[in-house]
Write a protein that holds these residues in place. Sequence first.
Motif, short mmCIF file in Angstrom:
data_model
loop_
_atom_site.label_atom_id
_atom_site.label_comp_id
_atom_site.label_asym_id
_atom_site.label_seq_id
_atom_site.Cartn_x
_atom_site.Cartn_y
_atom_site.Cartn_z
N UNK A 84 3.79 -4.38 -16.60
CA UNK A 84 4.66 -3.64 -15.69
C UNK A 84 3.81 -2.95 -14.61
N UNK A 85 2.74 -2.28 -15.03
CA UNK A 85 1.89 -1.57 -14.07
C UNK A 85 1.17 -2.57 -13.15
N UNK A 86 0.73 -3.70 -13.74
CA UNK A 86 0.01 -4.70 -12.93
C UNK A 86 0.93 -5.29 -11.85
N UNK A 87 2.19 -5.53 -12.23
CA UNK A 87 3.13 -6.08 -11.24
C UNK A 87 3.42 -5.06 -10.14
N UNK A 88 3.56 -3.79 -10.56
CA UNK A 88 3.82 -2.74 -9.58
C UNK A 88 2.63 -2.59 -8.64
N UNK A 89 1.43 -2.65 -9.20
CA UNK A 89 0.22 -2.50 -8.39
C UNK A 89 0.07 -3.69 -7.43
N UNK A 90 0.31 -4.90 -7.94
CA UNK A 90 0.24 -6.09 -7.07
C UNK A 90 1.28 -5.96 -5.96
N UNK A 91 2.47 -5.47 -6.31
CA UNK A 91 3.54 -5.32 -5.32
C UNK A 91 3.12 -4.36 -4.20
N UNK A 92 2.49 -3.25 -4.58
CA UNK A 92 2.06 -2.28 -3.56
C UNK A 92 1.00 -2.91 -2.64
N UNK A 93 0.04 -3.60 -3.25
CA UNK A 93 -1.03 -4.23 -2.44
C UNK A 93 -0.44 -5.32 -1.54
N UNK A 94 0.43 -6.14 -2.12
CA UNK A 94 0.98 -7.26 -1.33
C UNK A 94 1.86 -6.75 -0.20
N UNK A 95 2.58 -5.66 -0.46
CA UNK A 95 3.45 -5.10 0.58
C UNK A 95 2.61 -4.68 1.80
N UNK A 96 1.48 -4.07 1.55
CA UNK A 96 0.58 -3.67 2.66
C UNK A 96 0.07 -4.91 3.38
N UNK A 102 -4.24 -10.94 -9.95
CA UNK A 102 -4.41 -9.80 -10.87
C UNK A 102 -3.15 -9.66 -11.73
N UNK A 103 -1.97 -9.81 -11.14
CA UNK A 103 -0.72 -9.70 -11.90
C UNK A 103 -0.60 -10.87 -12.87
N UNK A 104 -1.00 -12.05 -12.42
CA UNK A 104 -0.93 -13.24 -13.29
C UNK A 104 -1.87 -13.06 -14.48
N UNK A 105 -3.07 -12.53 -14.23
CA UNK A 105 -4.03 -12.34 -15.32
C UNK A 105 -3.49 -11.35 -16.35
N UNK A 106 -2.83 -10.29 -15.88
CA UNK A 106 -2.25 -9.32 -16.83
C UNK A 106 -1.15 -9.97 -17.64
N UNK A 107 -0.35 -10.81 -16.99
CA UNK A 107 0.75 -11.48 -17.70
C UNK A 107 0.20 -12.35 -18.82
N UNK A 108 -0.95 -12.95 -18.58
CA UNK A 108 -1.54 -13.82 -19.60
C UNK A 108 -2.01 -13.03 -20.82
N UNK A 109 -2.24 -11.72 -20.64
CA UNK A 109 -2.68 -10.90 -21.77
C UNK A 109 -1.53 -10.51 -22.70
N UNK A 110 -0.30 -10.69 -22.19
CA UNK A 110 0.91 -10.46 -22.99
C UNK A 110 0.98 -9.04 -23.56
N UNK A 111 0.67 -8.05 -22.71
CA UNK A 111 0.85 -6.65 -23.11
C UNK A 111 1.86 -6.04 -22.14
#
Length: 217
Positions: free
Chosen positions: A123-135, A109-118
Amino acid sequence: MPLTLYAHPFSSYCQKVLTALWENETPFAYRHLEEPGAGEELARLWPIAKFPVLVDGDRTVAETSIIIEYLDLHHPGPVGFVPTDPAAALEVRFLDRFFDQYVMNAMQAAVAEALREEPDRLHEAKASAGRSLEIAYGWLERRLSGRQWAAGDGFTLADCAAAPSLFYADWVHPIADAYPSLRAYRTRLLRRPSFARAVEEGRPYRRYFPLGAPDRD
Ligand SMILES: N[C@@H](CCC(=O)N[C@@H](CS)C(=O)NCC(=O)O)C(=O)O
Protein backbone atom coordinates in the motif's frame (compact mmCIF):
# COMPACT_ATOMS: atom_id res chain seq x y z
CA MET A 1 29.28 -12.91 -35.76
CA PRO A 2 25.65 -11.95 -35.05
CA LEU A 3 24.62 -9.92 -32.06
CA THR A 4 23.04 -11.80 -29.16
CA LEU A 5 20.61 -10.18 -26.74
CA TYR A 6 19.93 -11.77 -23.37
CA ALA A 7 16.43 -10.63 -22.63
CA HIS A 8 12.93 -11.40 -21.44
CA PRO A 9 9.96 -10.14 -23.49
CA PHE A 10 8.01 -8.86 -20.47
CA SER A 11 10.91 -6.86 -19.00
CA SER A 12 10.57 -3.13 -19.40
CA TYR A 13 14.31 -2.49 -19.80
CA CYS A 14 14.52 -5.31 -22.35
CA GLN A 15 11.67 -3.72 -24.31
CA LYS A 16 13.68 -0.49 -24.39
CA VAL A 17 16.52 -2.19 -26.28
CA LEU A 18 14.26 -4.46 -28.36
CA THR A 19 12.48 -1.33 -29.60
CA ALA A 20 15.82 0.06 -30.81
CA LEU A 21 16.81 -3.22 -32.48
CA TRP A 22 13.46 -3.62 -34.24
CA GLU A 23 13.33 0.05 -35.16
CA ASN A 24 16.35 -0.48 -37.45
CA GLU A 25 15.64 -4.14 -38.23
CA THR A 26 19.05 -4.98 -36.78
CA PRO A 27 19.63 -8.75 -36.94
CA PHE A 28 20.31 -10.44 -33.61
CA ALA A 29 19.93 -13.77 -31.84
CA TYR A 30 17.41 -13.65 -29.00
CA ARG A 31 18.63 -15.52 -25.90
CA HIS A 32 15.37 -15.76 -23.98
CA LEU A 33 16.06 -15.76 -20.27
CA GLU A 34 13.56 -18.58 -19.69
CA GLU A 35 15.67 -20.89 -21.87
CA PRO A 36 17.74 -23.43 -19.90
CA GLY A 37 21.14 -22.05 -18.89
CA ALA A 38 20.49 -18.52 -20.15
CA GLY A 39 20.39 -16.96 -16.65
CA GLU A 40 23.71 -18.59 -15.70
CA GLU A 41 25.31 -17.39 -18.94
CA LEU A 42 24.05 -13.88 -18.25
CA ALA A 43 25.54 -13.90 -14.73
CA ARG A 44 28.90 -15.06 -16.10
CA LEU A 45 28.90 -12.32 -18.72
CA TRP A 46 27.70 -9.55 -16.41
CA PRO A 47 27.97 -10.30 -12.68
CA ILE A 48 25.53 -7.48 -11.87
CA ALA A 49 23.07 -9.83 -13.64
CA LYS A 50 20.61 -7.14 -14.64
CA PHE A 51 19.17 -7.48 -18.08
CA PRO A 52 19.19 -7.02 -21.01
CA VAL A 53 22.80 -7.62 -22.01
CA LEU A 54 24.12 -7.46 -25.56
CA VAL A 55 26.98 -9.64 -26.80
CA ASP A 56 28.85 -8.61 -29.94
CA GLY A 57 31.67 -11.06 -30.66
CA ASP A 58 33.95 -10.88 -27.63
CA ARG A 59 32.34 -7.67 -26.30
CA THR A 60 29.69 -7.66 -23.63
CA VAL A 61 27.64 -4.49 -23.47
CA ALA A 62 25.40 -3.74 -20.47
CA GLU A 63 23.10 -0.88 -19.40
CA THR A 64 20.31 -0.11 -21.82
CA SER A 65 21.28 3.47 -22.68
CA ILE A 66 24.84 2.33 -23.40
CA ILE A 67 23.60 -0.63 -25.46
CA ILE A 68 21.52 1.69 -27.64
CA GLU A 69 24.39 4.15 -28.06
CA TYR A 70 26.62 1.16 -28.90
CA LEU A 71 24.16 0.07 -31.60
CA ASP A 72 24.16 3.61 -32.98
CA LEU A 73 27.96 3.55 -33.19
CA HIS A 74 28.70 0.02 -34.36
CA HIS A 75 25.48 -1.20 -36.01
CA PRO A 76 23.81 1.95 -37.33
CA GLY A 77 20.54 1.89 -39.22
CA PRO A 78 18.17 4.45 -40.74
CA VAL A 79 17.13 5.72 -37.30
CA GLY A 80 19.95 7.40 -35.37
CA PHE A 81 19.12 7.21 -31.68
CA VAL A 82 21.41 10.03 -30.54
CA PRO A 83 21.65 13.15 -32.71
CA THR A 84 25.07 14.17 -33.97
CA ASP A 85 24.48 17.76 -32.84
CA PRO A 86 25.83 17.90 -29.25
CA ALA A 87 23.11 20.20 -27.90
CA ALA A 88 20.36 18.02 -29.38
CA ALA A 89 22.14 14.93 -28.04
CA LEU A 90 22.15 16.42 -24.55
CA GLU A 91 18.36 16.83 -24.58
CA VAL A 92 17.96 13.22 -25.75
CA ARG A 93 20.28 11.88 -23.05
CA PHE A 94 18.59 14.02 -20.42
CA LEU A 95 15.13 12.70 -21.32
CA ASP A 96 16.47 9.14 -21.44
CA ARG A 97 17.76 9.63 -17.88
CA PHE A 98 14.45 11.19 -16.85
CA PHE A 99 12.38 8.25 -18.11
CA ASP A 100 14.69 5.66 -16.55
CA GLN A 101 15.17 7.37 -13.19
CA TYR A 102 11.83 8.99 -12.53
CA VAL A 103 9.29 6.91 -14.44
CA MET A 104 10.70 3.39 -14.96
CA ASN A 105 12.32 3.14 -11.55
CA ALA A 106 9.30 4.61 -9.70
CA MET A 107 7.07 2.08 -11.45
CA GLN A 108 9.50 -0.78 -10.74
CA ALA A 109 9.70 0.08 -7.02
CA ALA A 110 5.95 -0.60 -6.65
CA VAL A 111 6.25 -3.79 -8.70
CA ALA A 112 9.14 -5.00 -6.54
CA GLU A 113 7.10 -4.42 -3.37
CA ALA A 114 4.17 -6.31 -4.87
CA LEU A 115 6.44 -9.27 -5.48
CA ARG A 116 7.27 -9.37 -1.75
CA GLU A 117 3.57 -10.01 -0.99
CA GLU A 118 3.43 -7.89 2.18
CA PRO A 119 0.11 -5.99 1.93
CA ASP A 120 1.02 -3.10 4.28
CA ARG A 121 4.25 -2.34 2.48
CA LEU A 122 2.54 -2.69 -0.89
CA HIS A 123 0.00 0.00 0.00
CA GLU A 124 2.76 2.44 0.98
CA ALA A 125 4.88 1.50 -2.07
CA LYS A 126 1.96 2.15 -4.43
CA ALA A 127 1.22 5.47 -2.73
CA SER A 128 4.87 6.47 -2.92
CA ALA A 129 5.14 5.46 -6.60
CA GLY A 130 1.94 7.41 -7.26
CA ARG A 131 3.38 10.57 -5.69
CA SER A 132 6.63 10.27 -7.67
CA LEU A 133 4.88 9.46 -10.93
CA GLU A 134 2.43 12.34 -10.50
CA ILE A 135 5.36 14.78 -10.29
CA ALA A 136 7.03 13.13 -13.31
CA TYR A 137 3.78 13.22 -15.34
CA GLY A 138 3.27 16.91 -14.58
CA TRP A 139 6.80 17.79 -15.66
CA LEU A 140 6.55 15.65 -18.82
CA GLU A 141 3.21 17.20 -19.76
CA ARG A 142 4.90 20.59 -20.00
CA ARG A 143 8.12 19.33 -21.60
CA LEU A 144 6.37 17.23 -24.29
CA SER A 145 3.77 19.81 -25.24
CA GLY A 146 4.01 20.49 -28.99
CA ARG A 147 6.48 17.66 -29.58
CA GLN A 148 5.75 14.54 -31.59
CA TRP A 149 8.51 12.52 -29.95
CA ALA A 150 10.26 13.09 -26.63
CA ALA A 151 13.00 15.35 -27.91
CA GLY A 152 11.27 16.79 -30.98
CA ASP A 153 10.48 15.47 -34.46
CA GLY A 154 12.76 12.42 -34.55
CA PHE A 155 12.43 9.08 -32.75
CA THR A 156 15.45 8.69 -30.44
CA LEU A 157 16.97 6.90 -27.47
CA ALA A 158 14.64 8.96 -25.26
CA ASP A 159 11.58 7.40 -26.95
CA CYS A 160 13.02 3.90 -26.50
CA ALA A 161 13.21 4.67 -22.77
CA ALA A 162 9.82 6.39 -22.68
CA ALA A 163 7.87 3.61 -24.37
CA PRO A 164 8.12 0.80 -21.78
CA SER A 165 8.34 3.18 -18.82
CA LEU A 166 5.09 4.99 -19.67
CA PHE A 167 3.47 1.73 -20.80
CA TYR A 168 3.91 0.10 -17.39
CA ALA A 169 3.78 3.26 -15.25
CA ASP A 170 0.24 3.86 -16.51
CA TRP A 171 -0.69 0.42 -15.18
CA VAL A 172 0.66 1.30 -11.72
CA HIS A 173 -0.62 4.88 -11.59
CA PRO A 174 -2.86 5.85 -14.56
CA ILE A 175 -1.94 9.02 -16.45
CA ALA A 176 -4.88 11.31 -15.74
CA ASP A 177 -6.89 13.31 -18.30
CA ALA A 178 -5.15 16.39 -16.87
CA TYR A 179 -2.10 15.31 -18.92
CA PRO A 180 -3.41 15.20 -22.51
CA SER A 181 -0.02 15.63 -24.22
CA LEU A 182 1.48 12.80 -22.19
CA ARG A 183 -1.50 10.51 -22.81
CA ALA A 184 -1.34 11.22 -26.55
CA TYR A 185 2.40 10.60 -26.56
CA ARG A 186 1.92 7.21 -24.85
CA THR A 187 -0.66 6.32 -27.51
CA ARG A 188 1.80 7.29 -30.28
CA LEU A 189 4.46 5.10 -28.71
CA LEU A 190 2.05 2.15 -28.57
CA ARG A 191 1.37 2.61 -32.29
CA ARG A 192 5.03 2.74 -33.27
CA PRO A 193 5.61 -0.68 -34.95
CA SER A 194 8.88 -1.42 -33.12
CA PHE A 195 7.33 -0.88 -29.69
CA ALA A 196 3.98 -2.43 -30.70
CA ARG A 197 5.97 -5.59 -31.44
CA ALA A 198 7.60 -5.45 -28.00
CA VAL A 199 4.16 -5.15 -26.37
CA GLU A 200 2.82 -8.09 -28.42
CA GLU A 201 5.76 -10.32 -27.58
CA GLY A 202 5.31 -9.51 -23.88
CA ARG A 203 1.56 -10.14 -23.92
CA PRO A 204 1.71 -13.89 -23.08
CA TYR A 205 3.51 -13.03 -19.83
CA ARG A 206 1.02 -10.51 -18.43
CA ARG A 207 0.11 -12.89 -15.64
CA TYR A 208 3.58 -12.08 -14.24
CA PHE A 209 2.55 -8.50 -13.49
CA PRO A 210 2.14 -8.70 -9.70
CA LEU A 211 -0.28 -5.76 -9.42
CA GLY A 212 -2.57 -7.32 -12.04
CA ALA A 213 -2.33 -6.24 -15.67
CA PRO A 214 -5.32 -4.15 -16.75
CA ASP A 215 -7.48 -5.45 -19.58
CA ARG A 216 -6.30 -2.87 -22.14
CA ASP A 217 -3.32 -1.89 -24.31
N1 LIG B 1 20.07 0.32 -15.32
C1 LIG B 1 19.80 -0.95 -15.92
C2 LIG B 1 18.51 -1.51 -15.33
C3 LIG B 1 18.17 -2.90 -15.86
C4 LIG B 1 17.12 -3.60 -14.98
O1 LIG B 1 16.83 -3.17 -13.84
N2 LIG B 1 16.57 -4.69 -15.52
C5 LIG B 1 15.63 -5.46 -14.75
C6 LIG B 1 14.64 -6.14 -15.70
S1 LIG B 1 13.48 -4.97 -16.34
C7 LIG B 1 16.38 -6.54 -14.00
O2 LIG B 1 17.45 -6.91 -14.38
N3 LIG B 1 15.77 -7.06 -12.93
C8 LIG B 1 16.35 -8.14 -12.18
C9 LIG B 1 17.20 -7.67 -11.02
O3 LIG B 1 17.22 -6.47 -10.73
O4 LIG B 1 17.82 -8.53 -10.41
C10 LIG B 1 19.73 -0.82 -17.43
O5 LIG B 1 19.41 0.26 -17.94
O6 LIG B 1 20.09 -1.79 -18.12
